[in-house]
Write a protein that holds these residues in place. Structure first.
Motif, short mmCIF file in Angstrom:
data_model
loop_
_atom_site.label_atom_id
_atom_site.label_comp_id
_atom_site.label_asym_id
_atom_site.label_seq_id
_atom_site.Cartn_x
_atom_site.Cartn_y
_atom_site.Cartn_z
N LEU A 21 0.83 -1.21 0.00
CA LEU A 21 0.00 0.00 0.00
C LEU A 21 0.86 1.26 0.00
O LEU A 21 0.61 2.20 -0.76
N GLN A 22 1.89 1.26 0.84
CA GLN A 22 2.77 2.42 0.92
C GLN A 22 3.48 2.62 -0.41
O GLN A 22 3.58 3.74 -0.91
N THR A 24 2.51 1.63 -3.33
CA THR A 24 1.53 2.09 -4.33
C THR A 24 1.27 3.58 -4.18
O THR A 24 1.20 4.31 -5.18
N ARG A 25 1.12 4.04 -2.93
CA ARG A 25 0.85 5.46 -2.71
C ARG A 25 2.02 6.30 -3.21
O ARG A 25 1.82 7.30 -3.89
N TRP A 29 1.90 9.04 -6.29
CA TRP A 29 2.32 10.44 -6.16
C TRP A 29 3.44 10.76 -7.15
O TRP A 29 3.48 11.85 -7.72
N LEU A 97 -5.74 7.10 -6.13
CA LEU A 97 -5.22 7.47 -4.80
C LEU A 97 -6.34 7.43 -3.76
O LEU A 97 -6.13 7.00 -2.63
N VAL A 100 -6.86 3.86 -2.83
CA VAL A 100 -5.78 3.39 -1.94
C VAL A 100 -6.00 3.93 -0.52
O VAL A 100 -5.82 3.21 0.46
N ASP A 101 -6.42 5.19 -0.41
CA ASP A 101 -6.68 5.78 0.91
C ASP A 101 -7.80 5.03 1.63
O ASP A 101 -7.73 4.81 2.84
N ASP A 104 -6.45 1.94 3.08
CA ASP A 104 -5.67 2.27 4.27
C ASP A 104 -6.58 2.51 5.48
O ASP A 104 -6.23 2.19 6.61
#
Lengths: 186, 73
Positions: A21-22, A24-25, A29, A97, A100-101, A104
């Motif tokens: 996840l991190q 991907t984020r 960005w 994004l 993904v959030d 999370d």
């Protein structure tokens, strides 16, 4: 041996749920940043095509003449189209994004994510169709789009990606319904 | 929803509060409130069993089917 164990643990953490996840984020960005840079460069290039006395414009003109193209118009059309592509890509990346959030936050199976995936699928499909049309119109221009040489006017990878997105949207929709049912189960 | 929960009536009959029932069946007050107010979409058999055991009643005493009530979905 201890080093190998530490390496293995690190690798598991990096490729585990949180690590992916991190990553991907960060990747998203990064892609947003690169897309923004591409947008700025494209806008600058579009401005250059309207400056006939500039050095760059003179170089472009000679290259266009060498390729058989007759005017800057096709180049401007392509560049303007590219600006639109940058805007659409930015929209897709920001939507991803948001998904993904939500993962999370621990609540990805919501109707809004299904809707986001469906919008991304339609957006990419629309973008591909417009790209084929533009490529057909600008065939013969020195700056015509390059396609993979499969003997087909489209890329199968992109078609598979669009189909996969639609399927994923349906999966998320179903997941959201199951989650709602579970939330209301006592 | 056509399935109506008559938990209020049983609680009154047994002189029990919702909080007491929640403690005795091992459920959260929030979940039991969802059931009591008719907002639940499904009830587990284990939950029904626990409530019937504490309230000394039958499932039919708690749940009634009223087709005239509009389904909320």
């Amino acid at each position: 041996m201890a080093t190998l164990r530490r390496f293995g643990r690190g690798l598991r953490e990096a490729t585990g749920d949180t690590g992916t996840l991190q990553f991907t984020r960060i990747a998203l960005w990064g892609a947003i940043g690169l897309n923004a840079l591409a947008g700025v460069a494209t806008l600058w290039f579009l401005w250059v095509t309207y400056q006939p006395d500039s050095q760059i414009s003179r170089i472009l003109s000679s290259k266009l003449r060498a390729s058989g193209a007759t005017s800057h118009d096709s180049l401007r059309a392509m560049t303007a189209f590219q600006v639109g592509v940058v805007v659409i890509v930015a929209y897709v990346l920001y939507t991803l994004l948001a998904i993904v959030d939500s993962v999370d936050e621990g609540d990805p199976f919501v109707q809004s994510n299904a809707a986001r995936l469906r919008r991304i699928a339609w957006t990419i499909m629309g973008l591909e169709i417009v790209r084929w049309v533009v490529a057909a119109i600008l065939r013969g221009s020195a700056v015509a789009l390059e396609r993979p040489n499969l003997g087909l006017p489209f890329s199968t990878a992109e078609i598979v990606a669009v189909l996969m997105l639609f399927v994923l949207a349906r999966v998320f929709e179903h997941g959201a319904q199951m989650r709602d049912d579970l939330a209301g189960t006592v | 929803m056509p399935i109506v929960v008559k938990l209020d009536d049983m609680l009154y009959a047994r002189r029990m509060t919702l909080t007491e029932l929640a403690d005795r069946v091992g459920m959260t007050l929030a979940n039991l409130s969802i059931l009591k107010t008719g907002k639940a979409r499904a009830v587990r058999f284990s939950t029904l069993e626990a409530i019937c055991q504490v309230l000394r009643c039958q499932p039919g005493d708690l749940l009634q089917y009223e087709p005239s009530t509009r389904a909320r979905r």
